[in-house]
Structure formats: C-alpha cells, structure tokens
Motif scaffolding. Structure first.
Motif, PDB file in Angstrom:
ATOM      1  N   ASN A 193     -63.478  49.471  19.505  1.00  0.00           N
ATOM      2  CA  ASN A 193     -63.669  48.305  18.644  1.00  0.00           C
ATOM      3  C   ASN A 193     -62.333  47.785  18.124  1.00  0.00           C
ATOM      4  OD1 ASN A 193     -66.420  48.438  19.019  1.00  0.00           O
ATOM      5  ND2 ASN A 193     -66.808  49.596  17.134  1.00  0.00           N
ATOM      6  N   LEU A 194     -61.426  48.714  17.797  1.00  0.00           N
ATOM      7  CA  LEU A 194     -60.087  48.312  17.364  1.00  0.00           C
ATOM      8  C   LEU A 194     -59.376  47.561  18.482  1.00  0.00           C
ATOM      9  CD1 LEU A 194     -57.609  48.382  15.487  1.00  0.00           C
ATOM     10  CD2 LEU A 194     -57.086  50.656  16.417  1.00  0.00           C
ATOM     11  N   ASN A 201     -60.760  45.841  20.860  1.00  0.00           N
ATOM     12  CA  ASN A 201     -61.374  44.520  20.991  1.00  0.00           C
ATOM     13  C   ASN A 201     -60.799  43.545  19.961  1.00  0.00           C
ATOM     14  OD1 ASN A 201     -63.023  45.455  23.048  1.00  0.00           O
ATOM     15  ND2 ASN A 201     -64.754  45.880  21.705  1.00  0.00           N
ATOM     16  N   GLU A 202     -60.649  44.017  18.718  1.00  0.00           N
ATOM     17  CA  GLU A 202     -60.098  43.156  17.669  1.00  0.00           C
ATOM     18  C   GLU A 202     -58.657  42.749  18.003  1.00  0.00           C
ATOM     19  OE1 GLU A 202     -61.596  41.817  15.251  1.00  0.00           O
ATOM     20  OE2 GLU A 202     -63.361  43.045  14.727  1.00  0.00           O
ATOM     21  N   LEU A 253     -58.775  40.017  20.587  1.00  0.00           N
ATOM     22  CA  LEU A 253     -59.157  38.743  19.987  1.00  0.00           C
ATOM     23  C   LEU A 253     -57.983  38.136  19.216  1.00  0.00           C
ATOM     24  CD1 LEU A 253     -62.805  39.378  18.725  1.00  0.00           C
ATOM     25  CD2 LEU A 253     -62.004  38.603  20.965  1.00  0.00           C
ATOM     26  N   ASP A 254     -57.216  38.967  18.524  1.00  0.00           N
ATOM     27  CA  ASP A 254     -56.031  38.466  17.827  1.00  0.00           C
ATOM     28  C   ASP A 254     -55.036  37.859  18.824  1.00  0.00           C
ATOM     29  OD1 ASP A 254     -57.057  39.285  15.414  1.00  0.00           O
ATOM     30  OD2 ASP A 254     -55.892  41.145  15.317  1.00  0.00           O
ATOM     31  N   THR A 304     -64.342  34.768  18.325  1.00  0.00           N
ATOM     32  CA  THR A 304     -64.668  35.624  17.188  1.00  0.00           C
ATOM     33  C   THR A 304     -65.488  36.825  17.635  1.00  0.00           C
ATOM     34  OG1 THR A 304     -66.764  34.548  16.649  1.00  0.00           O
ATOM     35  CG2 THR A 304     -64.748  33.559  15.743  1.00  0.00           C
ATOM     36  N   MET A 305     -65.446  37.880  16.830  1.00  0.00           N
ATOM     37  CA  MET A 305     -66.243  39.059  17.147  1.00  0.00           C
ATOM     38  C   MET A 305     -67.734  38.733  17.084  1.00  0.00           C
ATOM     39  SD  MET A 305     -66.435  42.050  18.252  1.00  0.00           S
ATOM     40  CE  MET A 305     -64.694  42.478  18.245  1.00  0.00           C
ATOM     41  N   ASP A 306     -68.131  37.834  16.191  1.00  0.00           N
ATOM     42  CA  ASP A 306     -69.532  37.430  16.142  1.00  0.00           C
ATOM     43  C   ASP A 306     -69.973  36.811  17.465  1.00  0.00           C
ATOM     44  OD1 ASP A 306     -69.927  38.320  13.567  1.00  0.00           O
ATOM     45  OD2 ASP A 306     -69.613  36.352  12.629  1.00  0.00           O
TER      46      ASP A 306
END
Length: 289
Positions: free
Chosen positions: A101-102, A104-105, A108-109, A119-121
């Motif tokens: 998950n980290l 993935n973030e 996205l950044d 966005t993660m949403d």
C-alpha cells in the motif's frame, strides 16, 4: 480428464479480474485437472476456489506469490500447500500488504508529479476492494485507472511508460528479501518455488536462492521463451529441484488476456505429487484425514 495442472493464477483477491470460483470453472473448461491459486501477498481467494473445486471435481492447489526485492528488482517466490490458516503466516502477509500500500501511494505521488493525477479512491473503485480487507491492490489496478482516464491507450502502454521496471513512475521501496519469503513459506509448512526466473536476467541471483533453499523453480512460464524454459528445466534437473509450470493468468482487461490464458503452461500430476511430498502441512493434513 487429463492430468494437466496450471500452477500459477491470480484472482480478484489480488490483481486478477476473475473471482476465485470463476478461475476454477475456467480451468475445467480448459481441460485442466488442477489449478493453483497464487495471489500476490494474500491467501484470501483460496477457500472459495477450494470449495468450487470440490463441487466441480477440479483439484485446487493452495498457494501464494510473495513479493520481495533483491538486487534492486522485484523477485517473486511462489508457495504451495502452505497452511493458509496459520496465524503467523497471515500476519506476515498483512505486513507485506501494508508495504504494498505504501508503494502504491508512492506511485500515485510520482504520477501527480508527472501531471497524471490518480487518487487512491479511484484505484480502490477500479479494483472493487475495500480498505482493511485481506486482498491486495497492485499496479494493474493503477494502470486500469490510467486507461480509464485517457492518460494511456491500454494496459501495455501504462506499464511501458509509467509503471513497469525503470518506467517514469516506477518505485521500489525497501521490501522483504526473497530469503525471508522462503523461510515464511517453509514455516507455514509449504514449498517455496522461485517464480519466472527468466524475467530477472540474473542467474547468479537464481543460483544463490537455490543454494539458500528454494525447492524448485518455475521453469515453464508464459513470458519465457522456449530456449529459456529449456535452460531452467535443465537447471532444475541439475540441482535436483522441482520444475513447475504456470500461465500466470490474471484474467482479461479490455479484451486482452494477461499474461496468458489458463493452461497456456502446464505440468502433470507427478510434479504436484512432488510438491505434496515436500509440504509438511500437506503431509500432516493427509495423516489426520
């Protein structure tokens, strides 16, 4: 029914597009006797697949594919006949999902920096996952959002330009070592197999992990050339290892099958018997039945 087994497939529990039961039904339609469910860093899809396999007479091999890093690149370790209910093993997989998950973030950044906001949403909506579930979200889900938003034409372009190794938004934070994945699988009574070694371009790494203790290598894989398959099958024989085979089926997106249809690579029951014989958990379960 033939003796063919496809020992590498993914479901909606990770980054596949089909529910576990659907993969099992497709395996039957493909004429397979058995199928392994090997989702990334989770065993959440195994129980459903096993139940459907019993209903249809398809032998479901419980499995997992653990994501690790060595030498600056992703190395995947397959585990077969693990105890999927082992509390320590499930806790360890949860640790891996938090790291994923980290990652993935971070991706996205990087995409925002490149002018491609996601966005993660949006990713969770695309993946149809809920936070906190025992399921994984991965790069294919991010790629699908890139396609849906018109940033790229298809999944292939998404990986080639942004998400694949050395692409613009690729990141690889510190993660588990393959040696640790091997130990975790053995601790859960399972059999560790090095996934698709031909994709690493590093036989020194492969041999190092053989010497550390993998029980086999996935010689036959949809992304291996025939020459590569012969090379790793010979290596497995030379080291007395199990040579496995799998399509790495992820379902289809936009009409394109990833990596290949179920049954595109397969092995026979004798390979499965060797995996069973090497699994402490399988042997214990059989003795208790």
């Amino acid at each position: 029914m033939t003796e063919r087994y496809d020992l590498h497939s993914h479901t909606t529990a990770s980054d596949g597009t089909n529910a576990p039961a659907v993969n099992v039904r497709l395996a039957g339609e493909a004429g397979l006797r058995g199928l392994a469910i090997t989702d990334h860093d989770t065993v959440a899809g195994v129980a459903e697949a096993v139940a459907e396999g019993k209903r249809l007479g398809i032998d479901v091999v419980p499995g997992v594919e653990i994501s690790t890093v060595a030498g600056g690149q992703d190395i995947h370790v397959l585990g077969y006949y693990i105890d999927t209910e082992d509390p320590l093993f499930r806790e360890r997989l949860e640790q891996l999902r938090r790291t994923r998950n980290l990652r993935n973030e971070m991706i996205l950044d990087r995409l925002v920096e490149l002018g491609l906001p996601v966005t993660m949403d949006e990713v969770l909506e695309q993946s149809r996952k809920k936070p906190g579930k025992d399921e994984t979200v991965g790069r294919p889900h991010i790629a699908a959002v890139l396609v849906a938003k018109g940033y790229v034409a298809d999944m292939t372009e998404a990986f080639d330009r942004y998400l694949g190794k050395d692409a613009a938004a690729y990141v690889n934070p510190p993660r588990l070592r393959p040696e640790d994945a091997i130990d975790w699988i053995r601790d859960a009574g399972g059999v560790p197999i090095l996934a698709h070694p031909g994709l690493y371009g590093d036989d020194e790494q492969v041999i190092r992990l053989i010497e550390y203790g993998v029980a086999g290598i996935e010689a036959y894989h949809s992304d291996h050339s025939r020459e590569t398959e012969v090379h790793y099958a010979s290596m497995a024989e030379r080291y007395g290892l199990i040579a496995t085979a799998g399509s790495d089926f992820h379902g289809s997106r936009g009409g394109v099958v990833f990596h290949a249809p179920l049954g595109a690579r397969y092995t026979d029951y004798s390979t499965v018997e060797r995996l069973q014989a090497a699994s402490r958990y399988f042997e214990r379960s059989r003795d208790q039945s």
